[in-house]
Design an enzyme around this catalytic site. Sequence first.
Site, PDB file in Angstrom:
ATOM      1  N   HIS A 100       0.882  -1.094  -0.037  1.00  0.00           N
ATOM      2  CA  HIS A 100       0.045   0.098   0.037  1.00  0.00           C
ATOM      3  C   HIS A 100       1.019   1.262  -0.047  1.00  0.00           C
ATOM      4  O   HIS A 100       2.204   1.233   0.604  1.00  0.00           O
ATOM      5  CB  HIS A 100      -0.771   0.326   1.377  1.00  0.00           C
ATOM      6  CG  HIS A 100      -1.521  -1.000   1.484  1.00  0.00           C
ATOM      7  ND1 HIS A 100      -1.256  -2.285   2.178  1.00  0.00           N
ATOM      8  CD2 HIS A 100      -2.910  -1.179   1.567  1.00  0.00           C
ATOM      9  CE1 HIS A 100      -2.273  -3.021   2.488  1.00  0.00           C
ATOM     10  NE2 HIS A 100      -3.175  -2.335   1.922  1.00  0.00           N
ATOM     11  N   ASP A 103       2.652   1.866   3.360  1.00  0.00           N
ATOM     12  CA  ASP A 103       3.419   1.040   3.899  1.00  0.00           C
ATOM     13  C   ASP A 103       4.981   1.346   3.589  1.00  0.00           C
ATOM     14  O   ASP A 103       5.586   1.022   4.255  1.00  0.00           O
ATOM     15  CB  ASP A 103       3.410  -0.531   3.237  1.00  0.00           C
ATOM     16  CG  ASP A 103       1.818  -1.183   3.525  1.00  0.00           C
ATOM     17  OD1 ASP A 103       1.243  -0.668   4.095  1.00  0.00           O
ATOM     18  OD2 ASP A 103       1.515  -1.708   2.452  1.00  0.00           O
TER      19      ASP A 103
HETATM   20  C1  XUL Z   1      -7.528  -6.332   4.615  1.00  0.00           C
HETATM   21  C2  XUL Z   1      -6.568  -6.601   3.832  1.00  0.00           C
HETATM   22  C3  XUL Z   1      -5.770  -5.851   2.968  1.00  0.00           C
HETATM   23  C4  XUL Z   1      -5.715  -5.728   1.455  1.00  0.00           C
HETATM   24  C5  XUL Z   1      -5.131  -4.707   0.754  1.00  0.00           C
HETATM   25  O1  XUL Z   1      -8.109  -7.324   5.518  1.00  0.00           O
HETATM   26  O2  XUL Z   1      -6.477  -7.846   2.973  1.00  0.00           O
HETATM   27  O3  XUL Z   1      -4.439  -5.781   3.343  1.00  0.00           O
HETATM   28  O4  XUL Z   1      -4.967  -7.070   0.962  1.00  0.00           O
HETATM   29  O5  XUL Z   1      -5.588  -3.425   0.992  1.00  0.00           O
END
Ligand code: XUL
Length: 442
Positions: A100, A103
């Site tokens: 993300h 991150d």
């Molecule tokens: C949350 C989840 C996230 C997604 C990406 O439950 O799985 O980490 O994979 O936003």
Amino acid sequence: MSYFDSVKKIQFAGSQSKDPLSFKFYNPAEKVGDLTMEEQLRFGVAYWHTFTEDLSDPFGSGTAIRPWDKFSDPMDKAKARVEAAFEFFEKLGIPYFCFHDADIAPEGATLKETFDNQDIIVDLMEDYLKDSKVKLLWNTVNNFTHPRFVHGAATSNNAEVYAYAAAKVKKGLEVGNRLGAENYVFWGGREGYESLLNTDLKLELDNLGRFFHLAVDYAKEIGFDAQFLIEPKPMEPTTHQYDYDTAHGFAFLQKYGLEKHFKFNIEANHATLAGHTFEHELRYARINGMLGSVDANQGHPHLGWDTDEFPSDLYATTLAMVEILKNGGLGKGGLNFDAKVRRTSFEPEDLFKAHIAGMDSFAIGLKTAHRIIEDGALDQVVSKRYASFESGIGQKIVEGTTSLKELQEYALKNDQPVNQSGHLEEIRATLNQYLVTTLDSK
Ligand code: XUL
Ligand code: CO
């Protein structure tokens, strides 16, 4: 600089190895069918769980010992994480990673500063990617953690938040394009509601549809050809998330004319939270031509939340691999470990051991699934069970050449239908046989 001094490149050592820092079943170059394990499994590391996560839980603070935490300046720490990440990828021999925006770089005082911070880290990642075999499986943006997203992002009641979220997605698409991401993920962390009492359900859903169209259009404009993926989850943190499961997500995509532009990123623990098995979600996506990628993890049967454990359940990995192989693989997708080590597994080496456990579990799943499919073990069971649709009245039903009148005449003439056993216990015993013989084979 090295962050994992005690760890050498992880090697395949075979099923009898006692070395915790070796693969027992995942042998990247070994062929299973026509392709190698590495080509079929396309494993990825989740940046957030491996490099950003501190292992705190709602009742306790972080326990993770992370060598890069010696840097106190957030940008120095972010740079150290990139360095550590590429050392980790190379030593583990894993071909992909995912992140993300939040991150990889800290938020700035303004959105512009946040983007500037990201640019510095993306420059660094770009340099590392040039000299590495590792690739970006997908990126996404975090439009759920910061308090500004308290009411959602693309489904917020506040148009200013909608614009802010859109600005971050535009940046995310540009970053993905620069780094050559193969996919771009949308997980609707707060795209749902807490209560219908104060929610305009129709407006929120329409706005979400519009948001996805804006993203599709912009990706086209900049020539970003990543596969777009929706990651369903039924709840948490919302009480109802709009992409509840694959069936909900697919209906939504079709309603808003988006089904050609998206596939699904199926997460095991999200499937179980929705009251489905992992293989149900994979199957549903597969039969609709919508299986794009996988967030490989597992939940805990006693805990009703998203525990994001590393996968170790061999039944689940085997049945998941049956679906993936029947899908002809994952295409641009992969098996991203959206999984975190337990709060009690706080040493840096645990990060390697956890990934090794997950990779071995899927290698066993792949080998077992391949043999099940080659032998037609489950296919034969299913085709025998549905044989009544291959001829006579069943064939007419399938071909759409019958009518209620004819079916009534048929039923009156034949009267009580005769059923046959489904033999489920026998099938489960066969599955056990396949699993145990895979484990025996090395
Ligand atoms: C949350 C989840 C996230 C997604 C990406 O439950 O799985 O980490 O994979 O936003
Ligand atoms: Co996920």
